[in-house]
Design an enzyme around this catalytic site. Sequence first.
Site, PDB file in Angstrom:
ATOM      1  N   GLY A  20       9.335   0.000 -11.068  1.00  0.00           N
ATOM      2  CA  GLY A  20       9.575   0.733  -9.827  1.00  0.00           C
ATOM      3  C   GLY A  20       8.332   1.045  -9.025  1.00  0.00           C
ATOM      4  N   GLU A  79       7.596  -2.043 -16.797  1.00  0.00           N
ATOM      5  CA  GLU A  79       8.369  -3.185 -16.313  1.00  0.00           C
ATOM      6  C   GLU A  79       8.253  -3.385 -14.802  1.00  0.00           C
ATOM      7  OE1 GLU A  79      12.019  -2.727 -19.502  1.00  0.00           O
ATOM      8  OE2 GLU A  79      12.182  -1.670 -17.598  1.00  0.00           O
ATOM      9  N   ARG A 134       8.764  -5.778  -8.470  1.00  0.00           N
ATOM     10  CA  ARG A 134       8.334  -5.812  -7.079  1.00  0.00           C
ATOM     11  C   ARG A 134       6.808  -5.772  -6.905  1.00  0.00           C
ATOM     12  NH1 ARG A 134      11.576  -3.112  -3.328  1.00  0.00           N
ATOM     13  NH2 ARG A 134      12.527  -2.280  -5.208  1.00  0.00           N
ATOM     14  N   ARG A 142      17.746  -7.034   2.268  1.00  0.00           N
ATOM     15  CA  ARG A 142      17.274  -5.668   2.006  1.00  0.00           C
ATOM     16  C   ARG A 142      17.338  -4.763   3.229  1.00  0.00           C
ATOM     17  NH1 ARG A 142      12.784  -4.422   0.776  1.00  0.00           N
ATOM     18  NH2 ARG A 142      13.308  -2.666  -0.570  1.00  0.00           N
ATOM     19  N   CYS A 202      26.890 -14.095  11.499  1.00  0.00           N
ATOM     20  CA  CYS A 202      27.925 -13.473  12.312  1.00  0.00           C
ATOM     21  C   CYS A 202      28.137 -12.042  11.859  1.00  0.00           C
ATOM     22  CB  CYS A 202      29.213 -14.259  12.195  1.00  0.00           C
ATOM     23  SG  CYS A 202      29.014 -15.877  12.898  1.00  0.00           S
ATOM     24  N   GLU A 203      27.168 -11.202  12.200  1.00  0.00           N
ATOM     25  CA  GLU A 203      27.173  -9.830  11.693  1.00  0.00           C
ATOM     26  C   GLU A 203      26.122  -9.087  12.509  1.00  0.00           C
ATOM     27  OE1 GLU A 203      28.769  -8.721   8.602  1.00  0.00           O
ATOM     28  OE2 GLU A 203      27.988  -6.769   9.219  1.00  0.00           O
TER      29      GLU A 203
HETATM   30  C1  PLP Z   1      14.825  -3.188 -11.460  1.00  0.00           C
HETATM   31  C2  PLP Z   1      14.234  -2.776 -12.734  1.00  0.00           C
HETATM   32  C3  PLP Z   1      12.855  -2.894 -12.923  1.00  0.00           C
HETATM   33  C4  PLP Z   1      11.904  -3.388 -11.871  1.00  0.00           C
HETATM   34  O1  PLP Z   1      11.893  -2.595 -10.729  1.00  0.00           O
HETATM   35  P1  PLP Z   1      10.782  -2.894  -9.611  1.00  0.00           P
HETATM   36  O2  PLP Z   1      11.106  -1.904  -8.540  1.00  0.00           O
HETATM   37  O3  PLP Z   1      10.967  -4.300  -9.159  1.00  0.00           O
HETATM   38  O4  PLP Z   1       9.463  -2.683 -10.248  1.00  0.00           O
HETATM   39  C5  PLP Z   1      12.344  -2.542 -14.153  1.00  0.00           C
HETATM   40  N1  PLP Z   1      13.141  -2.093 -15.150  1.00  0.00           N
HETATM   41  C6  PLP Z   1      14.477  -1.966 -14.995  1.00  0.00           C
HETATM   42  C7  PLP Z   1      15.293  -1.490 -16.116  1.00  0.00           C
HETATM   43  C8  PLP Z   1      15.069  -2.315 -13.786  1.00  0.00           C
HETATM   44  O5  PLP Z   1      16.380  -2.169 -13.636  1.00  0.00           O
END
Ligand code: PLP
Length: 459
Positions: free
Chosen positions: A274, A316, A319, A356, A387-388
């Site tokens: 995240g 994890e 992005r 997005r 078409c939106e």
């Molecule tokens: C989506 C997600 C991520 C990655 O989120 P980013 O915003 O791309 O860093 C990591 N772990 C889990 C469990 C996710 O669902």
Amino acid sequence: MSGRAHEAGAIHGDFGHRGPAWLRTPIDVNALMQPLWPQTVHKGADGVLQIGGLSVTELAQRFGTPAYLFDEEDFRARCRAFKAAFGDAEVYYAGKAFLCKAVVRILSEEGLSLDVCSGGELATALAAGMDPARIGFHGNNKSMRELTEAVDRGVGRIIVDSFDEIDRLSSLKKPVKVMIRVTVGVEAHTHEFIATAHEDQKFGFALAGGSAFEAARRILAEGVLDLRGFHSHIGSQIFDASGFEVSARRVLALQKRVLDELGVELPELDLGGGFGIAYTSQDDPSEASDLADRMAKIVADECAALQLNLPHLSVEPGRAIVGPSTFTLYEVGTVKPLDGLRTYVSVDGGMSDNIRTALYDASYSATLASRRSQAEPILARVVGKHCESGDVVVKDEFLPADIKTGDLLAVPGTGAYCRSMASNYNHVPRPPVVAVRDGQARVIVRRETEEDLLALDMG
Ligand SMILES: *Cc1c(COP(=O)(O)O)cnc(C)c1O
């Protein structure tokens, strides 16, 4: 990264055609807001955007538009930056942001691990030779078939998300390594995080009410699965460590309860992904190293206070690794000035290659990529061909007043959740992903064709 400056980056909100006073300051439509772009990208004296030593005019000729242009050097540098920043912690790249075999190979080469969340992502990882032991498998509704495949192939860890899933996995009678996904009552989005009442959602086991503890108790009592620890992912586009701080505190308190009441000290802790990136000049994300230092300190302090051994940490990012590595190159079609409002600039893609903006009200920026312009800036909205009426790519941007059919337009920050969420809406074939490095370009995901679309149509 710095930059709350308002150069050619995006402008937010609906300001009408004059906008607030600061908007009326001079804007250089030929400038690049550098932090939004991959590392090798710059504009030549002729105004033509260059990536990895190649010009976008040449790339457009060779590969067509729209196309996602992936800066391989930039992607690798971000992998390395996360590895270096997190030191001993394991870095799992979140494959859902963007996954293909070339990316999997790069991840392996750079020493990252990989999260997948479906049988399809798992198949991609395995097809590209990822070591199964370095794969984590997520999802709130993994099928028996997906779980069996993951276990048979030796996937390193499965992040369990429900009591049903514990039953399904246990029925395979294998000592699979598992983490328990916990919803800690923290939800982070963009600049804010909210530390209450976000347990009303489909993911994980709630901490409040005790179901996360009960999941641990059940797994330990059954003695089939190998419980490694807890997992918490609090959201996306997070700009500082305070949400992680609350989440780490709550999960470690749970870890302590498991030790006290069940006599087991869980050896691992995953704090999820995240980490935010800059989509426009208004975003100011933290460096990976700052976040890593803050997170390590929070965990160390909390473990000391609770008298726990330091768990092996994992994160994890998705992005933050792939988002800034890529921009989308479009060709401009219709240009429609609406008197007193703004100019609508239509491009040859849209919500099918970047959902997005429509889905999350996300902000992007854009720049004229094929020439230099002497024209004054006008307030423009970049829209697609679907078409939106919600088919918007960039809500507000200053573009040169002489923008016209045939110009190339580039939108940065489209590496994550654009190709991976792309659709065939209106039967528009999905764009290719072209990796550029050291003056060489190669297609890593080819362009879809109308034949591809028709191949699924059984008549
Ligand atoms: C989506 C997600 C991520 C990655 O989120 P980013 O915003 O791309 O860093 C990591 N772990 C889990 C469990 C996710 O669902």
